[in-house]
Design a protein around this motif. Structure first.
Motif: not given
Ligand SMILES: Nc1nc2c(c(=O)[nH]1)N[C@H]1C(S)=C(S)[C@@H](COP(=O)(O)O)O[C@H]1N2
Ligand SMILES: [Mo]
Length: 332
Positions: A213-215, A68-71, A164-171
């Motif tokens: 954006h987290p959504l 369950k997401s907390s976003v 965003a998780e992927l975007i942060k990883k690829v910088e």
């Protein structure tokens, strides 16, 4: 068809005659389709999906669970749409333009092996295999409304994690201002990629802050299972505050760019589909109102009562700030 407009006694060709023939014909096909989508034959589409819907049930695809997401905004707010409705009435033009076509035709889509290529203004470009992408971050269940520009909506329990998780990883580099998404265009498995309805591959894009954006979800599943082909297997984007067409299905490329990228629907009809395409009940589509919507499968199917469309599809508290100071009538 020759249509002339009379100005000052002279005959001037209307723009359709000076548009390259292929573009014009593509557009004409598309306008026809859109007109039918918004009006009469929606009924035929709904009826023709009935047979498909009878056998559509979860339990046939590999499970994909998400915690369950907390976003904020990702929790259930409405009754979840039945699986059979969410999987038998949608758009995926690579497989046809009738709402039942994706369920009917997307069986040919080959979802393994699958790679997503990350390129452009980014420090870690490369080809990311689907199995690695699945493991890149914890899978969450996010219950989102999705509203199609044509006026119907659904509530779907998606599985995935913030893009965003992927975007942060690829910088991304500092000058990367937009993210472009390109989806698969394989004429061997996608019968309509040969048609002129849209410019293939289907292209979409987000401003960097929207993409971060987290959504904004990178989705691999729904209803606790991997995505059915017709809903964009094996990986798609879901942007819940924008019209459905911004959520590209079966993506194969993510490109970081400096300038606003062209998008498939904007190229097809710029006056009807802007880059932002935020759900906005106050800005009509040139050919229909956007003030209300019909929740698919809600009681009487196509005859379900229309409900008021909410600003940003109900996600204003979460995303309104992204557009502070922007004229949303101009930047629609
Ligand atoms: N590749 C691709 N993605 C696409 C489309 C498409 O035609 N091709 N249609 C869009 C539209 S118009 C909508 S409303 C949603 C609907 O699909 P869903 O109900 O499975 O979310 O997918 C979007 N993504
Ligand atoms: Mo749509």
């Amino acid at each position: 068809m020759l249509i002339h407009r009379r100005d000052n006694g002279f005959l001037h060709p209307v723009s359709s005659e000076i548009t390259p023939r292929s573009a014009y014909e593509g557009r004409r096909d598309m306008l026809k389709l859109l007109a039918t989508g918004a009006a009469g034959t929606a009924l035929a589409s709904w009826a023709s999906r009935d047979a498909l819907a009878q056998t559509a049930a979860p339990g046939k695809l590999p499970p994909l669970k998400g915690a369950k997401s907390s976003v904020p905004g990702a929790q259930a707010m409405d009754k979840v749409t039945d699986y059979k409705d969410a999987t038998t009435y949608n758009n995926f033009y690579e497989f046809g333009t009738d709402k039942a076509d994706p369920a009917r035709n997307a069986g040919t889509l080959k979802t393994r092996p699958w790679t997503v290529e990350v390129e452009g203004l980014v420090k870690k470009p490369g080809k990311y295999g689907i199995e690695d992408l699945l493991k890149l971050s914890a899978q969450e269940e996010r219950i989102y409304r999705l509203r199609c520009v044509e006026g119907w909506s659904m509530v779907i329990p998606w599985v995935g994690y913030s893009l965003a998780e992927l975007i942060k990883k690829v910088e991304p580099e500092g000058n990367a201002k937009y993210v472009e998404f390109l989806t698969l265009a394989d004429p061997k498995t996608m019968p309509f990629v040969g048609s002129r309805v849209l410019d293939w591959p289907y292209a979409e894009g987000l401003r960097m802050d929207e993409a971060m954006h987290p959504l904004t979800l990178l989705s691999f599943g729904m209803y606790g299972e991997v995505l059915p082909n017709q809903n964009g297997a094996p990986v798609r984007i879901v942007v819940p505050w924008k019209y459905g067409f911004k959520s590209g299905k079966s993506i194969v490329k993510i490109r970081f760019v400096e300038k606003e990228p062209g998008t498939a629907w904007n190229k097809a009809a710029a006056n009807e589909y802007g880059f932002y395409s935020n759900v906005n009940p106050n800005v009509d589509h040139p050919r229909w109102s956007q003030a209300t919507e019909r929740r698919i499968g809600d009681g009487g199917g196509l005859f379900a009562k229309r409900t008021k469309t909410q600003m940003f599809n109900g996600y204003e508290a979460q995303v309104g700030q992204l557009y502070a100071g922007m004229d949303l009538k101009k930047l629609f």
